[in-house]
Design an enzyme around this catalytic site. Structure first.
Site, PDB file in Angstrom:
ATOM      1  N   ASP A  63       0.852  -1.198   0.000  1.00 32.65           N
ATOM      2  CA  ASP A  63       0.000   0.000   0.000  1.00 32.65           C
ATOM      3  C   ASP A  63       0.893   1.256   0.000  1.00 32.65           C
ATOM      4  OD1 ASP A  63      -2.463   1.227  -0.027  1.00 32.65           O
ATOM      5  OD2 ASP A  63      -2.818   1.063   2.121  1.00 32.65           O
ATOM      6  N   HIS A  64       0.270   2.410  -0.238  1.00 28.68           N
ATOM      7  CA  HIS A  64       0.942   3.725  -0.288  1.00 28.68           C
ATOM      8  C   HIS A  64       2.454   3.723  -0.067  1.00 28.68           C
ATOM      9  CE1 HIS A  64      -2.785   5.999  -0.375  1.00 28.68           C
ATOM     10  NE2 HIS A  64      -3.259   5.091   0.452  1.00 28.68           N
ATOM     11  N   GLY A 161      -8.591   6.931   7.749  1.00 28.92           N
ATOM     12  CA  GLY A 161      -8.857   7.113   9.177  1.00 28.92           C
ATOM     13  C   GLY A 161     -10.346   7.092   9.489  1.00 28.92           C
ATOM     14  N   HIS A 188      -9.990   4.299  -1.700  1.00 27.79           N
ATOM     15  CA  HIS A 188      -9.307   4.289  -0.397  1.00 27.79           C
ATOM     16  C   HIS A 188     -10.249   4.888   0.647  1.00 27.79           C
ATOM     17  CE1 HIS A 188      -5.020   3.459  -1.601  1.00 27.79           C
ATOM     18  NE2 HIS A 188      -5.642   3.513  -2.762  1.00 27.79           N
ATOM     19  N   GLY A 189      -9.900   4.724   1.922  1.00 31.82           N
ATOM     20  CA  GLY A 189     -10.679   5.366   2.984  1.00 31.82           C
ATOM     21  C   GLY A 189     -12.080   4.795   3.111  1.00 31.82           C
ATOM     22  N   ILE A 211      -9.561  -1.566   2.911  1.00 35.86           N
ATOM     23  CA  ILE A 211     -10.038  -1.509   4.291  1.00 35.86           C
ATOM     24  C   ILE A 211      -8.823  -1.620   5.213  1.00 35.86           C
ATOM     25  CG2 ILE A 211     -11.460  -2.622   6.063  1.00 35.86           C
ATOM     26  CD1 ILE A 211     -13.166  -1.463   3.818  1.00 35.86           C
ATOM     27  N   SER A 212      -8.557  -0.549   5.947  1.00 41.39           N
ATOM     28  CA  SER A 212      -7.413  -0.557   6.857  1.00 41.39           C
ATOM     29  C   SER A 212      -7.838  -0.195   8.276  1.00 41.39           C
ATOM     30  CB  SER A 212      -6.340   0.420   6.351  1.00 41.39           C
ATOM     31  OG  SER A 212      -5.287   0.510   7.281  1.00 41.39           O
ATOM     32  N   THR A 213      -8.424   0.997   8.429  1.00 40.05           N
ATOM     33  CA  THR A 213      -8.793   1.473   9.776  1.00 40.05           C
ATOM     34  C   THR A 213      -9.758   0.506  10.465  1.00 40.05           C
ATOM     35  OG1 THR A 213      -8.446   3.742   9.043  1.00 40.05           O
ATOM     36  CG2 THR A 213      -9.762   3.442  11.033  1.00 40.05           C
TER      37      THR A 213
HETATM   38 ZN   LIG Z   1      -5.049   4.500   1.092  1.00 43.40          ZN
END
Ligand SMILES: [Zn+2]
Length: 266
Positions: A63-64, A161, A188-189, A211-213
């Site tokens: 990622d990023h 976030g 994203h997000g 999906i991260s946060t």
């Molecule tokens: Zn991202």
């Protein structure tokens, strides 16, 4: 297609288990922070072992990443794809460097996701809370064609976030990209969006949703609940903690496969 940012072997194995349970393809991704903290070699070995008996396709994505040395490391390690984050470069530099990254990655059969507009919010130390670069959809598509990258990660009104207040989402901009280019569009997000909002983006042509946060929150909240139980019972068994976190992350991921319509597709 759902893409989850894993943070360790517990979350990695939980996502692979969820994908198999839901018969869904999945993308496992790691931030540069995670790749550096575990080490590219160990993370690659963990991934290979975790997917060795998977019945569904699982990809490994970085990622990023604005740091081309880290991209070179994961290309050498044989990952599936990378997000070259050139959103801190001016347009001309972003196109030139994206082309160089695409040439390197493609020579190894690896795909490149491209971000040249910055998606707001800071994710694992990368990014900014203010819009530094914003272009027209036409400019972003022309840059993608000039650099030869494979997937486009544009600004779609989402942010990394946790949302404080409702975001102004832009599914119509995803539709604009679809009309201009056949390159897959990445959202994203995604954490905090409703089922209807996800479906509006999918109908507008978004192909990959990160999906991260949500994974981090699920992970940490289940760890907290598990540790509170340990405190009450005075039984301090680490494998119980790992199993509870893994179970919570697995259930969360299955829910996203169902919302995104990828369950049963593998
Ligand atoms: Zn991202």
């Amino acid at each position: 297609m759902a893409a989850f940012n894993v943070v360790d072997d517990v979350s990695l194995r939980a996502i692979v288990a969820a994908a198999n349970r839901a018969s869904s393809p999945v993308i496992i991704q790691a931030s540069v922070k995670t790749a550096k903290s575990i080490g590219v070699g160990l993370l690659t070995a963990m991934f290979d072992a975790a997917v060795s008996d998977s019945r569904v396709p699982v990809a490994l994505h970085l990622d990023h990443c604005p740091d081309r040395r880290v991209i070179e490391d994961v290309v050498a390690a044989g990952w599936s794809s990378v997000l070259f984050d050139a959103s801190n470069r001016d347009l001309e530099t972003a196109i030139r460097e994206s082309r160089e990254v695409a040439e390197l990655a493609h020579a190894h059969g690896i795909g490149v996701e491209s971000e040249i507009e910055n998606i707001v919010g800071v994710e694992d130390g990368v990014g900014s809370d203010v819009i530094a670069h914003a272009y027209s959809a036409q400019q972003v598509v022309e840059a993608a064609q000039a650099s030869g990258i494979d997937l486009i990660a544009p600004q779609l009104g989402t942010a990394h976030g946790v949302y404080h207040g409702r975001p102004k989402l832009l599914p119509e901009r995803a539709r604009e990209f679809r009309a201009l280019s056949d390159k897959p569009i990445v959202l994203h997000g995604g954490t905090g969006l409703t089922t209807q909002e996800f479906q509006a983006f999918i109908e507008a042509g978004v192909s990959k949703i990160n999906i991260s946060t949500e994974l981090k929150m699920t992970y940490m909240k289940s760890a907290l609940a598990s540790l509170r139980r340990c405190e009450q019972t005075q039984e301090w068994d680490p494998p119980t903690l790992f199993n509870e976190i893994g179970g919570a992350v697995e259930t969360m991921a299955v829910g996203f496969f169902e919302i995104f319509g990828s369950a049963g597709r593998a």
